[in-house]
Design a protein around this motif. Structure first.
Motif, mmCIF file in Angstrom:
data_model
loop_
_atom_site.group_PDB
_atom_site.id
_atom_site.type_symbol
_atom_site.label_atom_id
_atom_site.label_comp_id
_atom_site.label_asym_id
_atom_site.label_seq_id
_atom_site.Cartn_x
_atom_site.Cartn_y
_atom_site.Cartn_z
ATOM 1 N N ALA A 70 0.824 -1.217 0.000
ATOM 2 C CA ALA A 70 0.000 0.000 0.000
ATOM 3 C C ALA A 70 0.856 1.264 0.000
ATOM 4 O O ALA A 70 1.918 1.309 0.620
ATOM 5 N N PHE A 71 0.380 2.257 -0.704
ATOM 6 C CA PHE A 71 0.928 3.610 -0.566
ATOM 7 C C PHE A 71 0.374 4.229 0.705
ATOM 8 O O PHE A 71 -0.741 3.908 1.133
ATOM 9 N N ASN A 72 1.102 5.165 1.301
ATOM 10 C CA ASN A 72 0.484 5.984 2.344
ATOM 11 C C ASN A 72 -0.159 7.209 1.690
ATOM 12 O O ASN A 72 0.022 7.464 0.491
ATOM 13 N N ALA A 73 -0.913 7.943 2.487
ATOM 14 C CA ALA A 73 -1.720 9.043 1.946
ATOM 15 C C ALA A 73 -0.848 10.093 1.256
ATOM 16 O O ALA A 73 -1.221 10.639 0.210
ATOM 17 N N GLU A 116 2.122 9.639 -0.171
ATOM 18 C CA GLU A 116 2.647 9.103 -1.432
ATOM 19 C C GLU A 116 1.580 9.135 -2.531
ATOM 20 O O GLU A 116 1.884 9.423 -3.687
ATOM 21 N N LYS A 117 0.337 8.839 -2.148
ATOM 22 C CA LYS A 117 -0.752 8.899 -3.132
ATOM 23 C C LYS A 117 -0.900 10.308 -3.691
ATOM 24 O O LYS A 117 -1.114 10.519 -4.888
ATOM 25 N N HIS A 156 5.105 -7.338 7.523
ATOM 26 C CA HIS A 156 5.503 -5.930 7.669
ATOM 27 C C HIS A 156 6.372 -5.683 8.895
ATOM 28 O O HIS A 156 6.210 -4.691 9.582
ATOM 29 N N LYS A 164 -1.957 12.867 9.702
ATOM 30 C CA LYS A 164 -1.806 11.501 9.170
ATOM 31 C C LYS A 164 -0.508 10.869 9.661
ATOM 32 O O LYS A 164 0.523 11.528 9.794
ATOM 33 N N TYR A 165 -0.576 9.573 9.896
ATOM 34 C CA TYR A 165 0.616 8.818 10.271
ATOM 35 C C TYR A 165 0.461 7.421 9.666
ATOM 36 O O TYR A 165 -0.524 7.147 8.958
ATOM 37 N N ILE A 166 1.439 6.566 9.945
ATOM 38 C CA ILE A 166 1.482 5.245 9.308
ATOM 39 C C ILE A 166 1.498 4.171 10.383
ATOM 40 O O ILE A 166 2.148 4.338 11.408
ATOM 41 N N TYR A 167 0.825 3.074 10.110
ATOM 42 C CA TYR A 167 0.954 1.877 10.943
ATOM 43 C C TYR A 167 1.690 0.818 10.136
ATOM 44 O O TYR A 167 1.363 0.571 8.975
ATOM 45 N N GLY A 168 2.670 0.159 10.748
ATOM 46 C CA GLY A 168 3.357 -0.960 10.086
ATOM 47 C C GLY A 168 4.645 -0.543 9.407
ATOM 48 O O GLY A 168 4.879 0.628 9.141
ATOM 49 N N ARG A 169 5.488 -1.535 9.124
ATOM 50 C CA ARG A 169 6.788 -1.274 8.499
ATOM 51 C C ARG A 169 6.816 -1.967 7.139
ATOM 52 O O ARG A 169 7.114 -3.153 7.027
ATOM 53 N N ARG A 170 6.500 -1.197 6.116
ATOM 54 C CA ARG A 170 6.466 -1.732 4.753
ATOM 55 C C ARG A 170 7.901 -2.026 4.302
ATOM 56 O O ARG A 170 8.747 -1.129 4.356
ATOM 57 N N ALA A 204 7.723 8.264 1.265
ATOM 58 C CA ALA A 204 7.389 9.435 2.073
ATOM 59 C C ALA A 204 7.126 8.941 3.488
ATOM 60 O O ALA A 204 6.476 7.916 3.682
#
Lengths: 563, 200
Positions: free
Chosen positions: A182-185, A187-188, A226, A352-358, A387
């Motif tokens: 998945a992209f994060n917001a 990056e989209k 992840h 916005k933030y991210i969950y997980g380590r892609r 990003a």
């Protein structure tokens, strides 16, 4: 079958060796796989797989003593060389090499080789990549075209498990993909802005990565969790490695014998039949030599070591070894030049933030010298990036000390985007490796001498890469875009290629269109050594496809009695 | 790395077997960090480092430097991660901190109250920025050409050691061992940052 005699010997157990073993055993051949390093059992031997930074004495950062012990790898910003991976890279203290020009050689001497330590980016070469040498008069023309390899790309993608999106780009052909990461917001948002700004001629796509994103119980693999600890081995089998994928398939046939601790010294060549009849190894533990025989040999020792082995074989027939009759063995060393890129601040998005380590990032495929884009250099480059919001390692010099500092750094910082470029290196006869008999390794064998560097075309390209990335970031409204660059030495991209290139003419190439050594057609070289040009995309997927293709051909030729 | 390399070399030189011992893991267990006792630092210096760490990263409603074992890591890493010249500077800095404490408050740094410790460390932090910008400050530094203010080295090492410790990484930052997926989440001021899994 007598002891020490097999249908096929596979030399090396990394990405391409694993594929050779799988394909040949599944087609019914009795195969001996030789690996110079020690065994690594899936999961059981991944001793660092559950560790966090605090579990390492120096919290992951190499100490000065650890750096001093491996000066070759420690040079510059050696991303692969850190406490979590320490020991998994071969040591120059036992396996030295000579640098006529600076060369950083990252080798993984254990079962699985660099399949346990790779970056897992998996891209097809495009049709143009197979034609550019011929059109431009660079090196020699590939003896095959995209259409020859396309079905084999599909074949290996399905088994290896490549996640990615079908993007419909002619510069980067689509494949048989599992769902993309998945992209994060943010990056989209960047993706949309870049597409608009460059009218669909430049793209941000999700990195195509050799991770399974769906369960594969039939392979005993669990989808990527992840964790982003891939370089310590994955207990889930989330990413493609010899251990997670090809080795279990080969073992399942009952046709595979794996012999670790076996350094192949020499291929045994029979002048009369013009065939290799077997190999001589030195047991790296006992120092004893032993001979094994087979009808065919797959050489998958990694680009430079495969060249080394050819150069160290049949020297009574050819001064420079088996496959040297063209004068090209060991020449045309390529890599991907990198250690440069760009970064920029991304204003806003602070809710916005991210969950997980892609375990991968986005990819900006080649756009230079593509379509209407014309440059003052040949070929092109791509960027890997992502990003993210900065963490505690951001600049804290202005944050004071005390509770404010601690609280400040315990929260994420602003968003930024970061990229690293990878550029194509042209094949050049002057870039070469050769045997040096004055220096010996711990087993008394001669070592490689590296004499390769990037030249005018690559230097011009590097300049453009820095300019382009800053221009792109500026044009889509990012702030404080800057390019960065640190020293790149050949080899640092860990994509060594070209030392036994494929071609149409035995006078100018080492291998034919089926990866057979012209001078000994029962020897197949299907690792990076075979590459006629380097493209700018990560090469491992191509080694997988060429290996499966060559194995299929080899078995047919055996049946026809031609080998 | 060294142990295995050495074993191999010895075995080769002596002609003995066991050139490479497969008993050792590929991903090698590394030797433990230099301990406080092995560091050669006096008890007084260790106490000073401990108080400096806690002053820069104090316990609040979340754990601080002492809770995270930072002083021990700081001392070991100072010995193993810094050049002789850098270590000399760092040790000179310890003496300088105490000299300033004595000069301003008539006591060693460890004997100051929390407010005084913070005042002094803040002043050093501000001074370090100015010094690194080439300004003339209370720190001479001419014996350590090319090196930043000693307090800069302290602060960098303290931040690295603290946030990569288990306490820092799991109680001050957030950490999930097996995230399972990757997705956008909402963020509001005060939410913790994630721990990282690769060295920085």
């Amino acid at each position: 079958m007598s002891k020490n005699t097999y249908d096929a010997i596979v030399i090396g157990s990394g990405i391409s060796g694993g594929w050779a073993a799988k394909e040949l055993t599944e087609k019914g051949l009795k195969v001996l796989m030789l690996e110079r390093g020690q065994n690594v059992e899936h999961v059981k031997d991944y001793t660092n797989m559950t560790k966090n930074l605090w579990d390492y004495p120096h919290h992951g950062r190499p100490s000065l003593e650890q750096l001093a012990a491996e000066p070759n790898m420690a040079r510059g910003k050696g991303y692969p060389f850190n406490e979590p991976t320490m020991g998994a890279w071969a040591s120059a203290s036992t396996s030295p090499y000579v640098e006529k020009e600076p060369f950083q050689w990252f080798r993984a001497y254990q079962v699985g080789g660099r399949s346990l330590l790779w970056g897992r980016q998996s891209y097809r070469l495009n049709p143009e990549d197979f034609m550019a040498n011929g059109k431009e008069g660079v090196g020699v023309d590939w003896p095959i075209r995209y259409e020859d390899v396309a079905p084999w790309y599909s074949y290996v993608e399905k088994f290896a498990g490549i996640s990615g999106s079908r993007d419909g780009l002619d510069v980067l052909p689509d494949g048989e993909f599992l769902p993309a990461f998945a992209f994060n917001a943010v990056e989209k948002d960047l993706q949309a802005r870049l597409k608009k700004q460059y009218k669909g001629e430049r793209h941000i796509i999700m990195g195509r990565t050799a991770h399974i994103t769906e369960q594969r119980p039939e392979q005993g693999r669990v989808k990527c969790q992840h964790r982003d600890k891939c370089w310590t081995g994955c207990p889930f089998g989330g990413y493609f490695s010899t251990q997670s994928a090809t080795l279990p398939a080969a073992l399942k046939t009952g046709n595979l014998t794996l012999r670790p601790l076996s350094i192949v010294k020499e291929l045994i060549y029979d002048k009369d039949t013009k065939r290799v009849t077997g190999v001589e190894i030195v047991d790296s533990e006992t120092g004893l030599t032993e001979v094994f025989h087979s009808k065919i040999v797959f050489l998958n020792a990694s680009a430079l070591n495969s060249a080394w082995l050819l150069m160290n074989s049949a020297r009574d027939v050819w001064d420079n070894g088996l496959g040297s009759s063209s004068g090209e063995l060991g020449h045309n060393v390529m890599d991907h030049h990198y250690m440069l890129g760009g970064m920029a601040e991304v204003p806003g998005h602070l809710d916005k933030y991210i969950y997980g380590r892609r375990p991968t990032g986005f990819y900006i495929p080649r756009f230079a010298n593509w379509g209407n884009d014309k440059r003052d250099f040949l070929r092109g480059f791509g960027f890997q990036g992502n990003a993210s919001r900065s963490g505690f390692s951001r600049d804290a010099s202005g944050m004071g000390i005390g509770a404010g500092l601690k609280d400040g750094l315990s929260e994420p910082g602003p968003w930024s985007v970061s990229t690293v470029g990878f550029g194509e290196i042209l094949p050049d006869h002057r870039n070469k490796v050769s045997l040096n008999h004055d220096v010996k390794d711990a087993w008394g064998l001669p070592v490689l001498e590296m004499d390769a560097k990037i030249r005018d075309n690559e230097l011009k390209m590097r300049k453009a890469m820095k300019e382009d990335i800053v221009e792109m970031f500026d044009s889509i409204g990012l702030k404080n875009a800057t390019a960065w660059e640190t020293t790149y030495h050949m080899g640092k991209g860990i994509h060594e290629m070209g030392t036994a290139r494929m071609g149409r003419d035995p006078k100018t190439s080492v291998l034919n269109k089926h990866n057979q050594v012209w001078d000994a057609p029962n020897v197949f070289v299907t690792d990076g050594a075979c590459m006629t040009s380097s493209s700018c995309v990560n090469p491992s997927l191509t080694y997988m496809a060429l290996t499966a293709r060559a194995a299929d051909f080899a078995v047919e030729e055996l049946k026809r009695g031609n080998l | 790395m060294e142990r295995r390399a050495l074993l191999k070399l010895i075995a080769t030189a002596t002609g003995a077997g066991l050139v490479c011992s497969p008993a050792m893991a590929v991903w090698e267990e590394q030797a433990p960090l230099t301990t406080v006792a092995q560091s050669g630092l006096s008890d007084a210096t260790v106490a000073l480092i401990t108080e400096l760490c806690e002053t820069v990263l104090p316990r609040t409603d979340t754990p601080g430097a002492k809770d995270a074992g930072l002083p021990t890591f700081f001392i070991g890493m100072m010995r193993e991660g810094y050049t002789a010249e850098q270590q000399k500077l760092m040790e000179a800095g310890f003496a300088d901190v105490d000299a300033r404490a004595k000069n301003q408050y008539g006591k060693l740094f460890v004997s100051l109250n929390n407010k005084q410790k913070t005042e002094l460390a803040s002043a050093l932090d501000t001074e370090a920025l100015a010094f690194n910008n080439g300004e003339s400050t209370g720190w001479d530094g001419s014996d350590y050409e090319g090196l930043p203010h000693y307090f800069t080295l302290y602060k960098q090492l303290m931040i690295f050691g603290f946030f990569t410790s288990k306490v820092g990484g799991t109680q001050v930052l957030r950490h999930v061992d097996i995230p399972g997926d990757y997705r956008d989440i909402e963020y509001k001021k005060g939410d913790k940052a994630w721990m990282t899994v690769w060295p920085l």
